[in-house]
Motif scaffolding. Structure first.
Motif, PDB file in Angstrom:
ATOM      1  N   VAL A 169       0.793  -1.300  -0.074  1.00  0.00           N
ATOM      2  CA  VAL A 169      -0.014  -0.007  -0.007  1.00  0.00           C
ATOM      3  C   VAL A 169       0.811   1.375   0.134  1.00  0.00           C
ATOM      4  O   VAL A 169       0.777   2.003  -0.996  1.00  0.00           O
ATOM      5  N   HIS A 170       1.597   1.466   1.146  1.00  0.00           N
ATOM      6  CA  HIS A 170       2.393   2.702   1.136  1.00  0.00           C
ATOM      7  C   HIS A 170       3.288   3.126   0.321  1.00  0.00           C
ATOM      8  O   HIS A 170       3.146   4.224  -0.300  1.00  0.00           O
ATOM      9  N   ILE A 171       4.361   2.273   0.066  1.00  0.00           N
ATOM     10  CA  ILE A 171       5.458   2.439  -0.782  1.00  0.00           C
ATOM     11  C   ILE A 171       4.572   2.673  -2.455  1.00  0.00           C
ATOM     12  O   ILE A 171       5.228   3.684  -3.088  1.00  0.00           O
ATOM     13  N   PRO A 172       3.795   1.979  -2.717  1.00  0.00           N
ATOM     14  CA  PRO A 172       3.235   2.213  -4.334  1.00  0.00           C
ATOM     15  C   PRO A 172       2.447   3.321  -4.229  1.00  0.00           C
ATOM     16  O   PRO A 172       2.575   4.093  -5.149  1.00  0.00           O
ATOM     17  N   GLU A 173       1.913   3.955  -3.271  1.00  0.00           N
ATOM     18  CA  GLU A 173       0.995   5.204  -2.867  1.00  0.00           C
ATOM     19  C   GLU A 173       2.067   6.283  -3.470  1.00  0.00           C
ATOM     20  O   GLU A 173       1.859   7.397  -3.787  1.00  0.00           O
ATOM     21  N   VAL A 174       3.435   6.097  -2.458  1.00  0.00           N
ATOM     22  CA  VAL A 174       4.321   7.002  -2.449  1.00  0.00           C
ATOM     23  C   VAL A 174       4.722   7.291  -4.120  1.00  0.00           C
ATOM     24  O   VAL A 174       4.947   8.308  -4.717  1.00  0.00           O
ATOM     25  N   LEU A 175       5.173   6.120  -4.793  1.00  0.00           N
ATOM     26  CA  LEU A 175       5.575   6.239  -6.087  1.00  0.00           C
ATOM     27  C   LEU A 175       4.648   6.607  -6.988  1.00  0.00           C
ATOM     28  O   LEU A 175       4.993   7.288  -8.036  1.00  0.00           O
ATOM     29  N   ALA A 176       3.445   6.435  -6.823  1.00  0.00           N
ATOM     30  CA  ALA A 176       2.119   7.204  -7.360  1.00  0.00           C
ATOM     31  C   ALA A 176       2.133   8.549  -7.643  1.00  0.00           C
ATOM     32  O   ALA A 176       1.406   9.006  -8.513  1.00  0.00           O
ATOM     33  N   THR A 177       2.611   9.075  -6.708  1.00  0.00           N
ATOM     34  CA  THR A 177       2.726  10.635  -6.748  1.00  0.00           C
ATOM     35  C   THR A 177       3.749  11.072  -8.006  1.00  0.00           C
ATOM     36  O   THR A 177       3.554  12.422  -8.203  1.00  0.00           O
ATOM     37  N   ASN A 178       4.287  10.008  -8.433  1.00  0.00           N
ATOM     38  CA  ASN A 178       5.414  10.304  -9.644  1.00  0.00           C
ATOM     39  C   ASN A 178       6.338  11.420  -9.289  1.00  0.00           C
ATOM     40  O   ASN A 178       6.890  12.133 -10.288  1.00  0.00           O
ATOM     41  N   ARG A 179       6.844  11.668  -8.092  1.00  0.00           N
ATOM     42  CA  ARG A 179       7.848  12.482  -7.554  1.00  0.00           C
ATOM     43  C   ARG A 179       9.191  11.635  -7.679  1.00  0.00           C
ATOM     44  O   ARG A 179      10.139  12.393  -7.701  1.00  0.00           O
ATOM     45  N   PHE A 180       8.955  10.493  -7.661  1.00  0.00           N
ATOM     46  CA  PHE A 180      10.269   9.733  -7.452  1.00  0.00           C
ATOM     47  C   PHE A 180      10.158   8.689  -8.653  1.00  0.00           C
ATOM     48  O   PHE A 180       8.940   8.004  -8.901  1.00  0.00           O
ATOM     49  N   ASN A 181      11.427   8.041  -8.945  1.00  0.00           N
ATOM     50  CA  ASN A 181      11.682   7.246  -9.859  1.00  0.00           C
ATOM     51  C   ASN A 181      12.091   5.776  -9.535  1.00  0.00           C
ATOM     52  O   ASN A 181      12.517   5.023 -10.412  1.00  0.00           O
ATOM     53  N   GLY A 182      11.886   5.410  -8.214  1.00  0.00           N
ATOM     54  CA  GLY A 182      12.105   4.172  -7.630  1.00  0.00           C
ATOM     55  C   GLY A 182      12.400   4.223  -5.985  1.00  0.00           C
ATOM     56  O   GLY A 182      12.405   5.282  -5.422  1.00  0.00           O
ATOM     57  N   SER A 183      12.399   3.135  -5.639  1.00  0.00           N
ATOM     58  CA  SER A 183      12.528   2.813  -4.030  1.00  0.00           C
ATOM     59  C   SER A 183      13.315   1.456  -3.683  1.00  0.00           C
ATOM     60  O   SER A 183      13.294   0.597  -4.565  1.00  0.00           O
ATOM     61  N   LYS A 184      13.818   1.625  -2.650  1.00  0.00           N
ATOM     62  CA  LYS A 184      14.248   0.267  -1.888  1.00  0.00           C
ATOM     63  C   LYS A 184      13.723   0.105  -0.575  1.00  0.00           C
ATOM     64  O   LYS A 184      13.690   1.148   0.270  1.00  0.00           O
TER      65      LYS A 184
END
Length: 102
Positions: free
Chosen positions: A25-40
């Protein structure tokens, strides 16, 4: 590249539920803001003996400082509130911004 790092110490009573919620839920929502291009999503292995709970680092990768500022100014508060509403006093978090050194 910039790294927006969120370090979270989570209570063992909710750790497994929290990990699933973060991944699904959370990490996908943060990435859905389109402010970031990836995560770990990382777990700290070097805890102090006095530490309770487990500590994790969630790193989000941004191309520019403007991307991070847009996230902080327009998206962060609502997403952080969702996290607090779900896990209340079962966590402690702090955030740092890092810049890749080339």
């Amino acid at each position: 590249m910039l790294v927006y790092n969120v370090t979270v110490n989570i209570d063992p009573d909710v750790e497994e539920e929290w990990k699933v919620w973060m991944k699904d839920v959370h990490i996908p929502e943060v990435l859905a803001t389109n402010r970031f291009n990836g995560s770990k999503f990382l777990k700290l292995l070097t805890e102090s003996p006095e530490a309770t709970g487990a500590t994790y680092a969630i790193q989000y990768f941004a191309a520019t400082i403007d991307d991070v500022e847009q996230y902080l100014n327009h998206d962060a508060a609502a997403l952080q509130k969702d996290h607090t509403d779900k896990f209340g006093s079962k966590f402690v978090a702090f955030r740092t911004l890092l810049e890749e050194v080339s």
